[in-house]
Design an enzyme around this catalytic site. Structure first.
Site, mmCIF file in Angstrom:
data_model
loop_
_atom_site.group_PDB
_atom_site.id
_atom_site.type_symbol
_atom_site.label_atom_id
_atom_site.label_comp_id
_atom_site.label_asym_id
_atom_site.label_seq_id
_atom_site.Cartn_x
_atom_site.Cartn_y
_atom_site.Cartn_z
ATOM 1 N N ARG A 172 -1.958 -7.193 6.474
ATOM 2 C CA ARG A 172 -1.752 -8.633 6.528
ATOM 3 C C ARG A 172 -1.734 -9.065 7.992
ATOM 4 N NH1 ARG A 172 2.243 -6.795 2.770
ATOM 5 N NH2 ARG A 172 1.889 -7.557 0.636
ATOM 6 N N LYS A 215 6.186 -7.247 3.632
ATOM 7 C CA LYS A 215 7.033 -8.304 3.085
ATOM 8 C C LYS A 215 8.377 -7.731 2.645
ATOM 9 C CE LYS A 215 3.553 -11.601 1.485
ATOM 10 N NZ LYS A 215 3.040 -12.363 0.320
ATOM 11 N N HIS A 244 -7.079 -12.915 6.187
ATOM 12 C CA HIS A 244 -6.866 -12.585 4.780
ATOM 13 C C HIS A 244 -8.183 -12.294 4.068
ATOM 14 C CE1 HIS A 244 -3.435 -12.144 2.213
ATOM 15 N NE2 HIS A 244 -4.047 -12.735 1.215
ATOM 16 N N ARG A 251 -8.865 -8.752 4.684
ATOM 17 C CA ARG A 251 -8.005 -7.933 3.816
ATOM 18 C C ARG A 251 -8.585 -7.882 2.403
ATOM 19 N NH1 ARG A 251 -2.529 -6.239 2.722
ATOM 20 N NH2 ARG A 251 -1.637 -7.231 0.864
ATOM 21 N N HIS A 254 1.578 -4.153 -2.223
ATOM 22 C CA HIS A 254 1.941 -5.079 -3.292
ATOM 23 C C HIS A 254 3.119 -4.518 -4.080
ATOM 24 C CE1 HIS A 254 -2.375 -6.931 -3.478
ATOM 25 N NE2 HIS A 254 -1.626 -7.472 -2.523
ATOM 26 N N TYR A 275 -8.253 -8.003 -8.001
ATOM 27 C CA TYR A 275 -9.482 -7.391 -7.497
ATOM 28 C C TYR A 275 -10.347 -6.824 -8.610
ATOM 29 C CZ TYR A 275 -7.355 -8.248 -3.056
ATOM 30 O OH TYR A 275 -6.784 -8.885 -1.986
#
Length: 290
Positions: A143, A167, A234, A237, A260, A269
């Site tokens: 990210r 995150k 992004h 990514r 994730h 995806y």
């Protein structure tokens, strides 16, 4: 603004490990609602229902995020005994579909790298840095915030991995390919040994900003003959994830690489790959030309 919002955000940071960007977005949403309604702690269901009209111009995804922030806020107030009821059931419930990410083709990726490598041939610090940034965005799927805030000690001497803080403060090991390792070695050799961050700011007191990273990539895209509107951190990514999946990567492995928390986030995806297959059939199948 009310201290209840501050208390709620402090709980998110302490108990759920919410990232700084998440906390900032929640603060904007809650303070925006408070500007509309007055003190949220006293708002009733009728007042919350009126937000549906006030926010009718928003995209479904933005409306869903604002409503989610309010629902969590009122659940917090109940848990803390600050309200006996939860009026958030009156909030609108927009149906939002997760949009398919924008993609770059293999040819466009190749053009970006060709231009970056050509510019970095002279070993100027700015051009080598840009090549490293590009390698880590597309080669490791970082990210933007993870990339620009990398500490210098995140790069081990021997192991082909980076230690990345994602995150919620979650750490993960991200593999670094041979190309990226070579570019990193060139960048580290150019100096900055005393800097805390791998990509320090010009002033040396912080790190490269996300906004500047975005600008650098769009400028590179223009020089590579690619529409700058198509390129962002992004998007690179997304290209990393999509091209890995096309090459046969397992979805669970991809989830780990991307950091994730929920496999449902990674499953977008599979839809990207399915869309590519449908487009291929429509373009190549004999009946498509009849």
């Amino acid at each position: 603004m009310s201290s209840d919002i501050d208390s709620f955000l402090a709980m998110l940071a302490a108990e759920r490990g919410a990232a700084a960007n998440t906390l900032a977005a929640y603060r904007r949403d809650l303070e925006g609602a408070e500007e509309q309604l007055g003190a949220l702690i006293a708002a009733d269901g009728v007042a919350l229902a009126s937000l549906g009209t006030a926010w009718s111009h928003l995209a479904p995804a933005s409306l869903a995020r604002k409503c989610s922030a309010l629902r969590q806020f009122y659940a917090f107030l109940q848990d803390e005994g600050l309200r006996a009821d939860d009026p958030s059931g009156s909030l609108p419930r927009p149906r939002s579909r997760r949009p398919l990410p924008r993609l770059l083709s293999h040819a466009e990726i190749a053009a970006l790298f060709a231009r970056a490598e050509e510019e970095a041939a002279g070993d100027r610090a700015e051009t080598v840095r840009l090549l490293v940034l590009l390698e880590l965005l597309y080669g490791s799927g970082l990210r933007a915030t993870e990339l620009v805030s990398l500490p210098r000690n995140a790069v081990p001497r021997d192991a082909p991995f980076l230690t990345v803080t994602g995150k919620g403060g979650q750490q993960r090991m991200v593999p670094v390919g041979a190309r990226a390792q070579a570019a990193l070695a060139r960048w580290l050799a150019l100096g900055g040994a005393g800097a805390r961050h791998l990509f320090p700011s010009r002033a040396g007191t912080g790190h490269l900003t996300r906004v500047r990273l975005f600008q650098l990539l769009r400028e590179l895209a223009g020089r590579a003959g690619i529409d700058p509107e198509k390129v962002s951190p992004h998007v690179l990514r997304h290209a990393f994830a999509t091209h890995l999946l096309e090459g046969g990567a397992d979805l669970r492995v991809l989830q780990t690489l991307l950091g994730h928390a929920d496999i449902a986030t990674t499953q977008i995806y599979t839809h990207v790959d399915s869309a590519r297959l449908v487009a291929l059939v429509n373009a190549r199948h004999p009946l498509a030309r009849s």
